[in-house]
Design a protein around this motif. Structure first.
Motif, PDB file in Angstrom:
ATOM      1  N   ILE A  58       0.832  -1.209   0.000  1.00 33.52           N
ATOM      2  CA  ILE A  58       0.000   0.000   0.000  1.00 33.52           C
ATOM      3  C   ILE A  58       0.860   1.250   0.000  1.00 33.52           C
ATOM      4  CG2 ILE A  58      -1.653   1.326   1.373  1.00 33.52           C
ATOM      5  CD1 ILE A  58      -2.938  -1.280   2.193  1.00 33.52           C
ATOM      6  N   GLY A  59       1.874   1.286   0.863  1.00 35.91           N
ATOM      7  CA  GLY A  59       2.755   2.450   0.896  1.00 35.91           C
ATOM      8  C   GLY A  59       3.493   2.644  -0.412  1.00 35.91           C
ATOM      9  N   PHE A  60       3.952   1.547  -1.002  1.00 34.64           N
ATOM     10  CA  PHE A  60       4.696   1.650  -2.263  1.00 34.64           C
ATOM     11  C   PHE A  60       3.810   2.169  -3.388  1.00 34.64           C
ATOM     12  CE2 PHE A  60       6.087  -0.351  -6.257  1.00 34.64           C
ATOM     13  CZ  PHE A  60       7.366   0.182  -6.348  1.00 34.64           C
ATOM     14  N   VAL A  61       2.596   1.640  -3.500  1.00 31.82           N
ATOM     15  CA  VAL A  61       1.686   2.076  -4.576  1.00 31.82           C
ATOM     16  C   VAL A  61       1.324   3.545  -4.410  1.00 31.82           C
ATOM     17  CG1 VAL A  61      -0.614   1.763  -5.554  1.00 31.82           C
ATOM     18  CG2 VAL A  61       0.788  -0.235  -5.022  1.00 31.82           C
ATOM     19  N   LEU A  62       0.970   3.954  -3.188  1.00 33.09           N
ATOM     20  CA  LEU A  62       0.627   5.358  -2.965  1.00 33.09           C
ATOM     21  C   LEU A  62       1.816   6.280  -3.225  1.00 33.09           C
ATOM     22  CD1 LEU A  62      -1.561   5.140   0.279  1.00 33.09           C
ATOM     23  CD2 LEU A  62      -2.339   5.626  -2.041  1.00 33.09           C
ATOM     24  N   SER A  63       2.982   5.897  -2.743  1.00 33.54           N
ATOM     25  CA  SER A  63       4.162   6.744  -2.916  1.00 33.54           C
ATOM     26  C   SER A  63       4.558   6.873  -4.381  1.00 33.54           C
ATOM     27  CB  SER A  63       5.334   6.179  -2.105  1.00 33.54           C
ATOM     28  OG  SER A  63       5.051   6.188  -0.739  1.00 33.54           O
ATOM     29  N   MET A  64       4.551   5.766  -5.098  1.00 33.46           N
ATOM     30  CA  MET A  64       4.941   5.830  -6.507  1.00 33.46           C
ATOM     31  C   MET A  64       3.903   6.581  -7.327  1.00 33.46           C
ATOM     32  SD  MET A  64       7.878   4.562  -6.636  1.00 33.46           S
ATOM     33  CE  MET A  64       8.059   4.595  -8.414  1.00 33.46           C
ATOM     34  N   THR A  65       2.611   6.455  -6.970  1.00 34.54           N
ATOM     35  CA  THR A  65       1.584   7.223  -7.681  1.00 34.54           C
ATOM     36  C   THR A  65       1.807   8.718  -7.506  1.00 34.54           C
ATOM     37  OG1 THR A  65      -0.023   5.431  -7.385  1.00 34.54           O
ATOM     38  CG2 THR A  65      -0.894   7.634  -7.866  1.00 34.54           C
ATOM     39  N   VAL A  66       2.002   9.141  -6.241  1.00 39.76           N
ATOM     40  CA  VAL A  66       2.228  10.567  -5.971  1.00 39.76           C
ATOM     41  C   VAL A  66       3.544  11.024  -6.589  1.00 39.76           C
ATOM     42  CG1 VAL A  66       2.526  12.301  -4.161  1.00 39.76           C
ATOM     43  CG2 VAL A  66       0.833  10.478  -3.876  1.00 39.76           C
ATOM     44  N   ALA A  67       4.603  10.196  -6.498  1.00 41.66           N
ATOM     45  CA  ALA A  67       5.908  10.589  -7.028  1.00 41.66           C
ATOM     46  C   ALA A  67       5.877  10.749  -8.546  1.00 41.66           C
ATOM     47  CB  ALA A  67       6.954   9.548  -6.622  1.00 41.66           C
ATOM     48  N   PHE A 101      13.977  11.893  -8.397  1.00 40.21           N
ATOM     49  CA  PHE A 101      13.274  11.736  -7.127  1.00 40.21           C
ATOM     50  C   PHE A 101      12.349  10.509  -7.140  1.00 40.21           C
ATOM     51  CE2 PHE A 101      14.537  16.174  -6.928  1.00 40.21           C
ATOM     52  CZ  PHE A 101      14.945  16.294  -5.612  1.00 40.21           C
ATOM     53  N   VAL A 102      11.864  10.157  -8.323  1.00 44.11           N
ATOM     54  CA  VAL A 102      11.068   8.921  -8.426  1.00 44.11           C
ATOM     55  C   VAL A 102      11.932   7.711  -8.088  1.00 44.11           C
ATOM     56  CG1 VAL A 102       9.676   7.487  -9.969  1.00 44.11           C
ATOM     57  CG2 VAL A 102       9.573   9.974 -10.157  1.00 44.11           C
ATOM     58  N   LEU A 103      13.162   7.716  -8.578  1.00 44.51           N
ATOM     59  CA  LEU A 103      14.076   6.623  -8.256  1.00 44.51           C
ATOM     60  C   LEU A 103      14.445   6.619  -6.775  1.00 44.51           C
ATOM     61  CD1 LEU A 103      16.484   6.706 -11.344  1.00 44.51           C
ATOM     62  CD2 LEU A 103      14.484   5.265 -10.965  1.00 44.51           C
ATOM     63  N   ILE A 104      14.539   7.801  -6.183  1.00 38.29           N
ATOM     64  CA  ILE A 104      14.856   7.869  -4.747  1.00 38.29           C
ATOM     65  C   ILE A 104      13.711   7.274  -3.917  1.00 38.29           C
ATOM     66  CG2 ILE A 104      15.261   9.442  -2.820  1.00 38.29           C
ATOM     67  CD1 ILE A 104      16.741  11.273  -4.745  1.00 38.29           C
ATOM     68  N   VAL A 105      12.466   7.596  -4.279  1.00 39.41           N
ATOM     69  CA  VAL A 105      11.320   7.015  -3.579  1.00 39.41           C
ATOM     70  C   VAL A 105      11.318   5.496  -3.739  1.00 39.41           C
ATOM     71  CG1 VAL A 105       8.805   6.904  -3.533  1.00 39.41           C
ATOM     72  CG2 VAL A 105       9.942   9.112  -3.774  1.00 39.41           C
ATOM     73  N   LEU A 106      11.618   5.021  -4.952  1.00 43.08           N
ATOM     74  CA  LEU A 106      11.718   3.579  -5.171  1.00 43.08           C
ATOM     75  C   LEU A 106      12.797   2.970  -4.283  1.00 43.08           C
ATOM     76  CD1 LEU A 106      11.005   1.007  -6.779  1.00 43.08           C
ATOM     77  CD2 LEU A 106      12.667   1.756  -8.509  1.00 43.08           C
ATOM     78  N   ALA A 107      13.946   3.654  -4.170  1.00 38.84           N
ATOM     79  CA  ALA A 107      15.040   3.148  -3.335  1.00 38.84           C
ATOM     80  C   ALA A 107      14.662   3.133  -1.861  1.00 38.84           C
ATOM     81  CB  ALA A 107      16.289   4.003  -3.550  1.00 38.84           C
ATOM     82  N   VAL A 108      13.872   4.099  -1.419  1.00 39.89           N
ATOM     83  CA  VAL A 108      13.432   4.131  -0.018  1.00 39.89           C
ATOM     84  C   VAL A 108      12.657   2.861   0.323  1.00 39.89           C
ATOM     85  CG1 VAL A 108      11.804   5.268   1.561  1.00 39.89           C
ATOM     86  CG2 VAL A 108      13.439   6.631   0.268  1.00 39.89           C
ATOM     87  N   TYR A 109      11.777   2.431  -0.551  1.00 39.15           N
ATOM     88  CA  TYR A 109      10.973   1.237  -0.260  1.00 39.15           C
ATOM     89  C   TYR A 109      11.768  -0.046  -0.435  1.00 39.15           C
ATOM     90  CZ  TYR A 109       6.646   3.571   0.709  1.00 39.15           C
ATOM     91  OH  TYR A 109       5.679   4.327   1.321  1.00 39.15           O
ATOM     92  N   LEU A 110      12.710  -0.070  -1.373  1.00 37.08           N
ATOM     93  CA  LEU A 110      13.552  -1.259  -1.503  1.00 37.08           C
ATOM     94  C   LEU A 110      14.429  -1.439  -0.269  1.00 37.08           C
ATOM     95  CD1 LEU A 110      14.651  -1.052  -5.261  1.00 37.08           C
ATOM     96  CD2 LEU A 110      12.878  -2.491  -4.235  1.00 37.08           C
ATOM     97  N   VAL A 111      14.992  -0.341   0.231  1.00 39.37           N
ATOM     98  CA  VAL A 111      15.806  -0.419   1.445  1.00 39.37           C
ATOM     99  C   VAL A 111      14.937  -0.796   2.650  1.00 39.37           C
ATOM    100  CG1 VAL A 111      17.219   0.930   3.041  1.00 39.37           C
ATOM    101  CG2 VAL A 111      17.552   1.173   0.589  1.00 39.37           C
ATOM    102  N   GLY A 112      13.737  -0.220   2.730  1.00 39.74           N
ATOM    103  CA  GLY A 112      12.842  -0.547   3.835  1.00 39.74           C
ATOM    104  C   GLY A 112      12.451  -2.007   3.844  1.00 39.74           C
ATOM    105  N   GLN A 113      12.161  -2.576   2.679  1.00 40.63           N
ATOM    106  CA  GLN A 113      11.804  -3.990   2.610  1.00 40.63           C
ATOM    107  C   GLN A 113      12.988  -4.871   2.988  1.00 40.63           C
ATOM    108  OE1 GLN A 113       8.940  -5.268   2.328  1.00 40.63           O
ATOM    109  NE2 GLN A 113       9.493  -7.415   2.128  1.00 40.63           N
ATOM    110  N   PHE A 114      14.189  -4.468   2.575  1.00 41.39           N
ATOM    111  CA  PHE A 114      15.385  -5.226   2.951  1.00 41.39           C
ATOM    112  C   PHE A 114      15.594  -5.194   4.465  1.00 41.39           C
ATOM    113  CE2 PHE A 114      19.920  -5.292   3.982  1.00 41.39           C
ATOM    114  CZ  PHE A 114      20.298  -6.505   3.439  1.00 41.39           C
TER     115      PHE A 114
END
Length: 381
Positions: free
Chosen positions: A252-261, A272-285
């Motif tokens: 849910i967080g990833f879909v909402l964040s990527m939609t807004v980004a 900044f879109v790639l940075i948001v993507l990296a935030v969630y990849l790091v968080g999942q790790f």
């Protein structure tokens, strides 16, 4: 007690618990929250009690400090988060429309790559998926709000929960001793072992999982706010709070964040879109490889599929109270199921009848018969 009787007792106890929860579900919220708060704070009360402070004073001090911390966090976060949540709900249809317009700009490239028929199918599937997702989120939110977050329950949580938590902290040791005294003497050690496993599993659920949720809330909210994402604080807190459901909070967080980004930064600030993507990849790790193994470990030991099923099932049956009870009850059920399987595998039903002991071997060798020595003939005188 035979294996069959033990299984019947535990199954009957589980069915009776579910039935009582279903009957009293409208009034359970403050008691459930109070018991969870008492279970969470009991180790701190025990530590303070070792210093020499009496149990009532230790319970009151710990409970007051805990409530003050919660109130302080709410006073700091609710005004800002409330504004962002309202703004996100208001702007979400516009973000969906802007995202569809952005996707429409990619239609010529998709048509050239996939062909007109496949492009139309992909476009229809995406539109249907977005519509169903929005409808499902709305239904779940309405069901939870209608069943658990009414004004009466909110007032009850504010005033009754501290009282329940205080009296449970005050008499925690006495309750555990009385339960221990009621255990059957013949099976006391075995039942104690099962209860210790349940306590370990509950600690992993309430303390370990709660710590994971808190860390992820802080991480996602801080990271998305620093990136400059619109409504990043609300989206980060929402994804962190829902992370107690495996993969749901992340999704849910990833879909909402990527939609807004995508709507906010594409195409001029695509970095900044790639940075948001990296935030969630790091968080999942971090969640999968560091936080969950260290803070929760194998104490829950439940398949994520069954955990998600328990959350949806209990949420459907009991509303918001069911969401609070789903993971602890699933953990308890997992402990009892593993115990039942261990007893089953140790029983004759699984192993089969014990083989009869073999008869002792009989030595059939007949010792040789010794002939008496021949008598010499006597001479006649």
């Amino acid at each position: 007690m035979t294996l069959r009787n033990q299984v019947l007792v535990w199954v009957g106890f589980f069915v009776a618990t579910i039935f009582l929860l279903w009957i009293f579900r409208p009034i359970l919220l403050p008691f459930v929250v109070g018991m969870a708060l008492a279970y969470l704070l009991n180790p701190v009360v025990n530590i303070i009690g070792r210093i020499g402070i009496s149990r009532p004073w230790a319970s009151a001090i710990v409970l007051v400090i805990g409530i003050l911390v919660i109130i302080g966090m709410l006073l700091m976060l609710v005004p800002l988060v409330g504004q962002q949540v309202v703004g996100l709900i208001t702007r979400l249809p516009g973000y969906v429309t802007d995202l569809q317009a952005l996707a429409q700009g990619l239609v010529p490239q998709l048509t050239e790559w996939l062909g007109p028929e496949r492009t139309a199918q992909v476009e229809a599937s995406l539109a249907d998926l977005i519509t169903r997702g929005v409808e499902m989120a709305g239904l779940i939110t309405a069901q939870v709000a209608q069943s658990g977050l009414t004004v009466v329950n909110t007032i009850a949580v504010l005033f009754i929960t501290p009282v329940v938590a205080f009296y449970m902290l005050l008499d925690w040791e006495g309750m555990t001793e009385r339960v221990d005294d009621l255990l059957p003497r013949a099976y006391r050690d075995e039942i104690r072992g099962v209860l210790n496993q349940i306590d370990k599993s509950m600690a992993g659920v309430i303390r370990g999982q709660g710590s994971v949720v808190l860390v992820l809330c802080i991480y996602y909210a801080t990271a998305l706010t620093l990136v400059g994402l619109n409504f990043g604080l609300a989206i980060g807190l929402l994804g962190g709070l829902l992370s107690f459901v495996p993969y749901v909070g992340f999704a849910i967080g990833f879909v909402l964040s990527m939609t807004v980004a995508l709507v906010q930064f594409w195409p001029d600030q695509w970095l900044f879109v790639l940075i948001v993507l990296a935030v969630y990849l790091v968080g999942q790790f971090l969640e999968a490889n560091i936080l969950y193994p260290k803070l929760v470990g194998q104490s829950i030991n439940i398949n994520p599929v069954w955990l998600m099923f328990a959350l949806f099932a209990f949420g459907l049956l009991f509303g918001f109270v069911g969401l609070l009870l789903a993971v602890p009850l699933a953990a308890i059920t997992g402990v009892l199921t593993r115990y039942a399987l261990a007893k089953y595998q140790a029983s004759s039903l699984y192993r089969g009848p014990e083989p009869e002991p073999a008869a002792p071997k009989v030595d059939l060798v007949v010792p040789p018969v010794r002939k008496p020595p021949a008598r010499r003939p006597t001479r006649a005188k």
